[in-house]
Design a protein around this motif. Structure first.
Motif, short mmCIF file in Angstrom:
data_model
loop_
_atom_site.label_atom_id
_atom_site.label_comp_id
_atom_site.label_asym_id
_atom_site.label_seq_id
_atom_site.Cartn_x
_atom_site.Cartn_y
_atom_site.Cartn_z
N GLY A 174 20.41 -28.82 34.81
CA GLY A 174 21.19 -28.60 36.04
C GLY A 174 21.26 -27.15 36.43
O GLY A 174 22.29 -26.68 36.89
N GLY A 175 20.18 -26.41 36.22
CA GLY A 175 20.14 -24.99 36.58
C GLY A 175 20.75 -24.07 35.55
O GLY A 175 20.79 -22.86 35.75
N VAL A 176 21.22 -24.61 34.44
CA VAL A 176 21.84 -23.81 33.39
C VAL A 176 20.85 -23.69 32.23
O VAL A 176 20.29 -24.69 31.79
CB VAL A 176 23.16 -24.44 32.91
CG1 VAL A 176 23.77 -23.63 31.79
CG2 VAL A 176 24.13 -24.59 34.06
N THR A 177 20.63 -22.47 31.76
CA THR A 177 19.69 -22.24 30.67
C THR A 177 20.37 -22.44 29.33
O THR A 177 21.47 -21.94 29.09
CB THR A 177 19.13 -20.80 30.73
OG1 THR A 177 18.53 -20.62 32.01
CG2 THR A 177 18.12 -20.54 29.65
N ARG A 178 19.70 -23.19 28.45
CA ARG A 178 20.20 -23.43 27.10
C ARG A 178 19.05 -23.28 26.11
O ARG A 178 17.88 -23.43 26.47
CB ARG A 178 20.79 -24.83 26.97
CG ARG A 178 22.05 -25.04 27.77
CD ARG A 178 23.21 -24.25 27.19
NE ARG A 178 24.45 -24.51 27.88
CZ ARG A 178 25.02 -23.68 28.73
NH1 ARG A 178 24.44 -22.53 29.02
NH2 ARG A 178 26.16 -23.99 29.30
N TYR A 179 19.40 -23.01 24.86
CA TYR A 179 18.43 -22.80 23.79
C TYR A 179 18.78 -23.68 22.60
O TYR A 179 19.96 -23.88 22.30
CB TYR A 179 18.46 -21.35 23.31
CG TYR A 179 18.06 -20.35 24.35
CD1 TYR A 179 16.76 -19.84 24.38
CD2 TYR A 179 18.96 -19.88 25.28
CE1 TYR A 179 16.39 -18.90 25.32
CE2 TYR A 179 18.59 -18.94 26.24
CZ TYR A 179 17.31 -18.45 26.24
OH TYR A 179 16.94 -17.52 27.18
N ARG A 180 17.76 -24.18 21.92
CA ARG A 180 17.95 -24.84 20.63
C ARG A 180 17.77 -23.77 19.58
O ARG A 180 16.72 -23.12 19.52
CB ARG A 180 16.93 -25.96 20.43
CG ARG A 180 17.11 -27.11 21.36
CD ARG A 180 16.22 -28.28 20.96
NE ARG A 180 16.25 -29.32 21.97
CZ ARG A 180 17.23 -30.20 22.11
NH1 ARG A 180 18.26 -30.18 21.29
NH2 ARG A 180 17.20 -31.12 23.06
N ILE A 181 18.78 -23.56 18.76
CA ILE A 181 18.75 -22.45 17.80
C ILE A 181 17.58 -22.56 16.83
O ILE A 181 17.01 -21.55 16.41
CB ILE A 181 20.12 -22.30 17.07
CG1 ILE A 181 20.24 -20.91 16.43
CG2 ILE A 181 20.31 -23.39 16.04
CD1 ILE A 181 20.28 -19.78 17.41
#
Length: 69
Positions: free
Chosen positions: A46-53
């Motif tokens: 949804g336009g939000v950046t996330r990372y898998r550690i």
């Protein structure tokens, strides 16, 4: 009714702020790496950046093997 610790859902995804702190770089550096496609893998929800550690750690480990290539 109280929540048990096991009932709380913890996201496996990390924010840019959290990953920048983990890597000890600024959020703007992390943003630049995304734009240059040379930083750790990320996803957008949804336009939000996330990372898998786990992927961030793998990317970090791969940097050591690239230095001597």
């Amino acid at each position: 009714m109280t929540e048990q610790a096991s009932d709380v859902l913890v996201s496996p995804l990390r924010t840019s702020h959290e990953v920048a702190a983990f890597l000890r770089v600024s959020e703007s550096t992390l943003s630049r790496w995304r734009a240059e496609e040379k930083g750790p893998p990320f996803i957008r929800i949804g336009g939000v950046t996330r990372y898998r550690i786990e992927q961030v750690e793998q990317w970090l480990a791969s940097l050591g093997t690239d230095e001597h290539a």
